[in-house]
Design an enzyme around this catalytic site. Structure first.
Site, PDB file in Angstrom:
ATOM      1  N   HIS A 186       0.964  -1.242   0.014  1.00  0.00           N
ATOM      2  CA  HIS A 186       0.092  -0.088  -0.152  1.00  0.00           C
ATOM      3  C   HIS A 186       0.874   1.173  -0.107  1.00  0.00           C
ATOM      4  O   HIS A 186       0.526   2.286  -0.363  1.00  0.00           O
ATOM      5  CB  HIS A 186      -0.736  -0.059   0.990  1.00  0.00           C
ATOM      6  CG  HIS A 186      -0.344   0.266   2.663  1.00  0.00           C
ATOM      7  ND1 HIS A 186       0.052  -0.632   3.344  1.00  0.00           N
ATOM      8  CD2 HIS A 186      -0.104   1.419   3.198  1.00  0.00           C
ATOM      9  CE1 HIS A 186       0.461   0.180   4.487  1.00  0.00           C
ATOM     10  NE2 HIS A 186       0.240   1.287   4.580  1.00  0.00           N
ATOM     11  N   ASP A 216       0.421  -7.508   1.614  1.00  0.00           N
ATOM     12  CA  ASP A 216       0.856  -6.246   1.836  1.00  0.00           C
ATOM     13  C   ASP A 216       2.322  -5.973   1.592  1.00  0.00           C
ATOM     14  O   ASP A 216       2.831  -5.397   2.530  1.00  0.00           O
ATOM     15  CB  ASP A 216       0.328  -5.524   3.069  1.00  0.00           C
ATOM     16  CG  ASP A 216       0.263  -4.103   2.961  1.00  0.00           C
ATOM     17  OD1 ASP A 216       0.366  -3.424   1.880  1.00  0.00           O
ATOM     18  OD2 ASP A 216       0.191  -3.288   3.979  1.00  0.00           O
ATOM     19  N   SER A 303       4.370   2.921   7.825  1.00  0.00           N
ATOM     20  CA  SER A 303       4.252   1.553   7.088  1.00  0.00           C
ATOM     21  C   SER A 303       5.672   1.234   6.214  1.00  0.00           C
ATOM     22  O   SER A 303       6.288   2.160   5.545  1.00  0.00           O
ATOM     23  CB  SER A 303       3.307   1.789   6.014  1.00  0.00           C
ATOM     24  OG  SER A 303       1.781   1.849   6.680  1.00  0.00           O
TER      25      SER A 303
END
Length: 458
Positions: A186, A216, A303
């Site tokens: 992402h 992911d 992230s």
């Protein structure tokens, strides 16, 4: 079994509410758009849902998940390192460097100037200072800036708006031509351009090497020739640890591009293991992973950053967090022991061309954990159709079987299966684990030779 997918979804509401999987829709999480660039036409909906935990403790007002990707600094900010104080019990001596995901016998591809980030302190005393770990690992952490285009609906039709968002990455491998950086799918999704900023603030363009939306994960490559020699000599390849040996209560450090301000450091402990968390990706697929939970502060921009143990070893790749006013200290990371082989596949292989793309020859439906409990069948891909003459047909896979493993990877969804197969060319023979419908869903592993697409199965 054939009735699995004819039931109204509302019939499963109670089972889902009592599940141990925290599940959220795409519009309930931060997908990485800069908070400085929200479209005035966004509905702003960030509704939180109620869920329960597998330990039997109900979570009142359980959280919306914010994919930790988000905030971009419109201008380049200087990196900051904020190390919080905490007691740490560190090893006496430096730990030997653990090789990154590059294979040991591939020494001819190693660039001599690149050292390994061990991050282990020589102190034999209990200390409140984790600066040595941070300073040793920081050269292996990068900032990732994603510039893309966002579409939104207005009274006048579909409009486009440039967006910029920030995340983090971990240098996991290097050869003569490229530096390889692990991050989240992402973080790089929808990128028109990617900018990688190293610890010395040197920014270089990056290229997406591979992605796996089912877990992911993504790998970004940066050409060695594009990196200034001073930066190249200063960066490090991260030391990858063994998350399988991680235990609840041990020390944890998070390093990443928090809030898009630059690289920073937080610390805490490992607060839980094997937490199942579900989010919806940009294509509408529900992605469920078993993650490590930490109370070390995780913020938008973290992230793709590193979750470290007290030795300075990467034990997880930061992915999501629970975000709600009455929830604190619940960040999650993808276990590195699970991620390593997937990252290595993306480093070693390119996505095969459409001409050489492999084809299994089934139409499948996802068996979720809730459906698995309700119908007493394994989680995986339910075979709804088998194409005559395909690899699946020749290998004896039948309608109502459930595919639970493929080429050494656990299969939990059609999305997982597709992500695995994108690196495998037609003509390759792979091991497929199948739960047989006529044998009370007993699993067996069979050989399947993948073919080219025979017919598009809806």
């Amino acid at each position: 079994m054939s009735d699995f997918f004819n039931n109204d979804n509302s019939s499963n509401t109670e089972e889902q509410n009592n599940s141990g999987t925290y599940s959220y829709k795409k519009d309930e999480i931060n997908q990485g758009e800069s908070f400085y660039q929200w479209s005035p036409y966004d509905d702003g909906n960030r509704v939180k849902k109620k869920k329960t935990s597998t330990l039997g403790k109900k979570m009142g007002n359980a959280a919306a998940i914010a994919i930790v990707f988000g905030l971009v600094a419109g201008l380049a900010f200087q990196s900051i390192v904020a190390v919080t104080n905490r007691l740490w019990d560190l090893n006496d001596a430096k730990q030997p460097a653990i090789e990154s995901t590059a294979e040991k016998d591939d020494t001819d591809k190693t660039v001599e100037s690149t050292s390994t980030a061990t991050g282990t302190t020589t102190s034999t005393k209990i200390t409140t200072d984790v600066s040595e770990i941070a300073q040793n690992v920081l050269p292996a952490i990068v900032q990732v800036t994603n510039v893309g285009i966002k579409e939104y609906q207005t009274f006048f039709g579909t409009m486009q708006q440039p967006t910029q968002s920030a995340g983090s990455g971990i240098i996991v491998s290097q050869d003569d031509e490229n530096i390889y950086i692990a991050t989240n799918n992402h973080v790089v999704s929808g990128a028109e351009t990617l900018t990688i900023t190293f610890n010395d603030d040197q920014a270089v363009e990056g290229t997406i090497k591979g992605t796996d939306s089912s877990c992911d994960l993504a790998v970004v490559s940066v050409a060695v020739k594009d990196i200034p020699s001073e930066t190249l000599s200063a960066i490090k390849v991260a030391t990858l640890g063994d998350s399988d040996n991680t235990v609840v209560g041990e020390a944890a450090i998070v390093i990443g591009n928090a809030m898009g301000y630059g690289t920073s450091v937080t610390n805490g402990i490992i607060s839980a293991m094997n937490r199942e968390v579900s989010v919806q990706d940009e294509d509408g697929n529900v992605v469920t992973n078993s993650l490590i939970q930490t109370n070390a502060a995780v913020n938008p921009g973290n992230s793709g950053g590193a979750l470290l143990n007290a030795k300075g070893e990467v034990i997880g790749i930061v992915s999501v967090k629970l975000a709600q006013e009455n929830v604190e200290g619940m960040g999650y990371a993808i276990p590195i022991s699970f991620a390593t082989s997937i990252i290595q596949q993306m480093v070693d292989n390119d996505v095969v061309s459409e001409l050489d793309a492999s084809y299994l020859g089934i139409a499948g439906k996802d068996i979720t954990s809730e459906m698995s409990e309700q119908y007493n069948v394994p989680v995986g891909v339910y075979v709804a159709q088998v194409v005559s003459g395909s690899g699946a047909d020749e290998a004896g896979i039948e309608v109502e079987d459930v595919i639970t493993g493929f080429n050494g990877r656990k299969v939990t969804s059609v999305n997982t299966l597709n992500n695995i197969m994108q690196y495998i060319a037609a003509g390759t023979t792979v091991d497929v684990t199948v739960a047989r419908h006529d044998k009370d869903y007993e699993e067996e592993t069979i050989k399947v030779t993948l073919t080219r697409r025979i017919d598009k199965v809806q």
